[in-house]
Write an enzyme that holds these catalytic residues in place. Sequence first.
Site, short mmCIF file in Angstrom:
data_model
loop_
_atom_site.label_atom_id
_atom_site.label_comp_id
_atom_site.label_asym_id
_atom_site.label_seq_id
_atom_site.Cartn_x
_atom_site.Cartn_y
_atom_site.Cartn_z
N TRP A 354 0.83 -1.20 0.00
CA TRP A 354 0.00 0.00 0.00
C TRP A 354 0.86 1.26 0.00
O TRP A 354 0.34 2.36 0.18
CB TRP A 354 -0.94 0.00 1.21
CG TRP A 354 -0.26 0.21 2.55
CD1 TRP A 354 0.99 -0.19 2.90
CD2 TRP A 354 -0.80 0.85 3.70
NE1 TRP A 354 1.26 0.14 4.21
CE2 TRP A 354 0.17 0.79 4.72
CE3 TRP A 354 -2.02 1.47 3.98
CZ2 TRP A 354 -0.03 1.34 6.00
CZ3 TRP A 354 -2.22 1.99 5.25
CH2 TRP A 354 -1.25 1.92 6.24
N ASP A 355 2.18 1.10 -0.21
CA ASP A 355 3.09 2.23 -0.07
C ASP A 355 2.81 3.37 -1.04
O ASP A 355 3.23 4.50 -0.79
CB ASP A 355 4.54 1.75 -0.23
CG ASP A 355 4.93 0.80 0.87
OD1 ASP A 355 5.74 1.17 1.72
OD2 ASP A 355 4.41 -0.33 0.91
N GLU A 493 -0.75 -4.47 11.98
CA GLU A 493 -0.13 -5.73 11.57
C GLU A 493 0.21 -6.67 12.72
O GLU A 493 0.37 -7.87 12.51
CB GLU A 493 1.13 -5.50 10.72
CG GLU A 493 0.85 -4.85 9.38
CD GLU A 493 2.06 -4.80 8.49
OE1 GLU A 493 3.18 -4.63 9.01
OE2 GLU A 493 1.90 -4.92 7.26
N LYS A 613 2.36 -2.08 16.22
CA LYS A 613 3.63 -1.97 15.50
C LYS A 613 3.81 -0.56 14.94
O LYS A 613 4.91 -0.02 14.91
CB LYS A 613 3.64 -2.99 14.36
CG LYS A 613 4.86 -2.93 13.45
CD LYS A 613 4.72 -3.94 12.33
CE LYS A 613 5.87 -3.85 11.34
NZ LYS A 613 5.70 -4.77 10.20
N GLN A 614 2.72 0.03 14.48
CA GLN A 614 2.77 1.33 13.83
C GLN A 614 1.39 1.97 13.94
O GLN A 614 0.47 1.38 14.48
CB GLN A 614 3.17 1.18 12.36
CG GLN A 614 2.23 0.28 11.56
CD GLN A 614 2.72 0.03 10.15
OE1 GLN A 614 3.17 0.93 9.49
NE2 GLN A 614 2.63 -1.22 9.71
#
Length: 799
Positions: A354-355, A493, A613-614
């Site tokens: 998805w970057d 994630e 995680k983020q």
Amino acid sequence: MPEWTWEYEGYDPAAERLRESLCTLGNGYFATRGAVPECRAGLVHYPATYAAGVYNRLESTVAGRQVVNEDLVNLPNWLLLRFRFRSADGSAGPWFSPDVGQPFDYRHILDLRRATLTRTFRYRDAEAGVLGVRQIRLVHMADPHLATLRTVFTAEERSGRIEVESVLDGGVMNSNVHRYRSLDRHHLAHVRTGAVGADTTWLRCRTSASDVGVGMAARTVVIGQPPDSSEVRPSRHRAVHRLLIPVAPGQPAVVEKIVALHTSRDLAINDPYGDAVDRVTAAGDFTALVNSHVAAWARLWRRADIRVPGEAGRVLRLHLFHVLQTLSPHTAELDVGVPARGLHGEAYRGHVFWDELFVLPFLNLHFPEVSRALLNYRHRRLPQACRAAGEVGRAGAMYPWQSGSDGREETQQLHLNPRSGRWLPDNSRLQHHVGSAIAYNVWQYCEATGDTEYLHTKGAEMLLQIARFWADTAEFAPDIGRYRIRGVVGPDEYHDSYPDAARPGIDDNAYTNVTAAWVLSRALELVRRLPAWRRQEVLERIGLDSGELPKWEDISRRLLVPFHQGVISQFDGYGDLTDLDWDGYRARYDSIRRLDRILEAEGDTVNRYQASKQADVLMLGYLFSPAELRDLFRRLGYDVGNEIWRRTVDYYLKRTSHGSTLSSLVHAWVLARVSRAEAWTYCQEALEQDVADLQGGTTGEGIHLGAMAGSLDLVQRGLTGLETREDALRLDPVPLPALSEYGFSLRYRGHWGISVRLRPGKLRIGVPGSEEAPIRVVLTDRAVTVAPGETCTLLLPED
């Protein structure tokens, strides 16, 4: 100039992989890592060349299971050029290597303005004395099929002879990522080599499964005095050109190697091998190639100018450099997506995630033709996404979390935890929010460019099919009177299931549900805006019954967003998970960025804890302005004002391990928008992610393209509050004392080179002269119109 160069002093084997990634040179068609030319791949060095979109699929046995993985292929090594001394009696010394030759005055200089990598060193030979070596290389930006390496040998003490071996090496494999060592890594087959004339060698091969033909040709010549001998030696996997060159004090010996690369995926070619030979034969000399290459880069720098003072500006320029090497105007001619790790290494196997969500907003305002090509990559794979949805009983399009050559799901079924050595199930394919990211990119591109033709055709097809998927995935829960989306994985994630659950996935991830509601509302708006004949065409083309639309309207207003303790829940049940002993884990481990791996190695699971995680919920503050976000929640029937959002930001800030390079970027953006002092700390971390390798060895496996492009967009849109909607440039600058002055240029609609300059209390916008219409600029408290050829300075309200 220091702000345009990156220098590496001395030879440090431990840092070689990192330097190779950061010194990669490319042009959007292919890229070559910044490895030393004389060494083949091993524990220290990893020379590699990757062509955009060249993948191959192999089957391997892992943990007793057969798994299939598709990888971006490491192509034959064109860079290989080694040398050694020849004594007067003809005997040869050892081939030079920095690992055994003990070079001194060793330096690499990456020149961003000229896009060249220069390496200089001196080397003492017991018999021949000191030899100075200067090498400069480039991957050509004007002609995307060319690269060149120039080597100058200077004898400082005694005359002698140097044997030089210029090689095209087909004996390569994918071995950049240690975690993948259990997988089959041999992607090239049918390697053949040969020579044309006295100075040109060639190599041809094919990828073993995808059957992509690859052709390379190298022309190696000595400039000035002729060599004592020149011999071409093709072998099974290597095309070798060996030269014996005299050197003497004051008489440098210059060797130029010019290389051409073609693949069977190229347009307007007959045969990759033949076209590579033709191209290298017709190529100019090194000087001519440098001149046209530098001129091409000058044009790119003008279109993507960014001016930030100090070290931050220097790092941002490096980030921009690597974005343009991966996604250049040449990319517009290719069928490729956004590789998460650039064309710089093999992590994530070169896949497309998805970057683009972090990349396209920057490209939209500088290289919209590249953005459009990247969206076309998704549109060509729309039928595959629709088949994938159908296979799980859903309507519409279900795009894969990881995409490669043809758009099927490339996410691995197992992943290795390096801490425990165990292979574990990988459920990240449940990140269906990638579809919302694609829809967002379509909308943002069309808003920025005014490309209604695209929005009404290919864009509409993607947006409507993604909306259709969400409408069919949402389940109505009569007990709460809302729709729910179950069994997904969010951007975090870490959480891929509930503790001890039999099935993977979690329910009602807030980010997934809110963005799904946004997609549905944008799809409905688009259908209403389409001219009647366009609407009929699109609906017929995708087989959409207008009777489905009332349900979309209902779902877009009644999707569930969970809350707990007065904050938005990351997903339903997040607040019931155990609090983690953050201080204890920080005391026990040097880094807890990959907390999931730490806990698994301890026999535990991160699924049990309130740990991310983020950014997950906070990603909403990255995609949408505060006003847009309030409107989104209001449409869903929730009152999320500034106080709830601030509490939510605080809550997750304390519970995030930042195990992704995107995390600090998103947190910097969100904190800047809520005027928090910590914003600059996260800005700095976002800038340092790759140059300082903060994730601990990952940059050597490829740069993090989304984080690099996102850091540029943090200045371009995050700090300025820049939005391109409703046919206006909307700005709402936020003060950031540590970065109080900056500027950039952008392309908006038909205007090229609009200049935006921020200084304390002032915003200056200059529109270059043209025949285009004036630009409307909207601030929070006023609107102005700036005509072509005018510059407007606006005073900003004090914070």
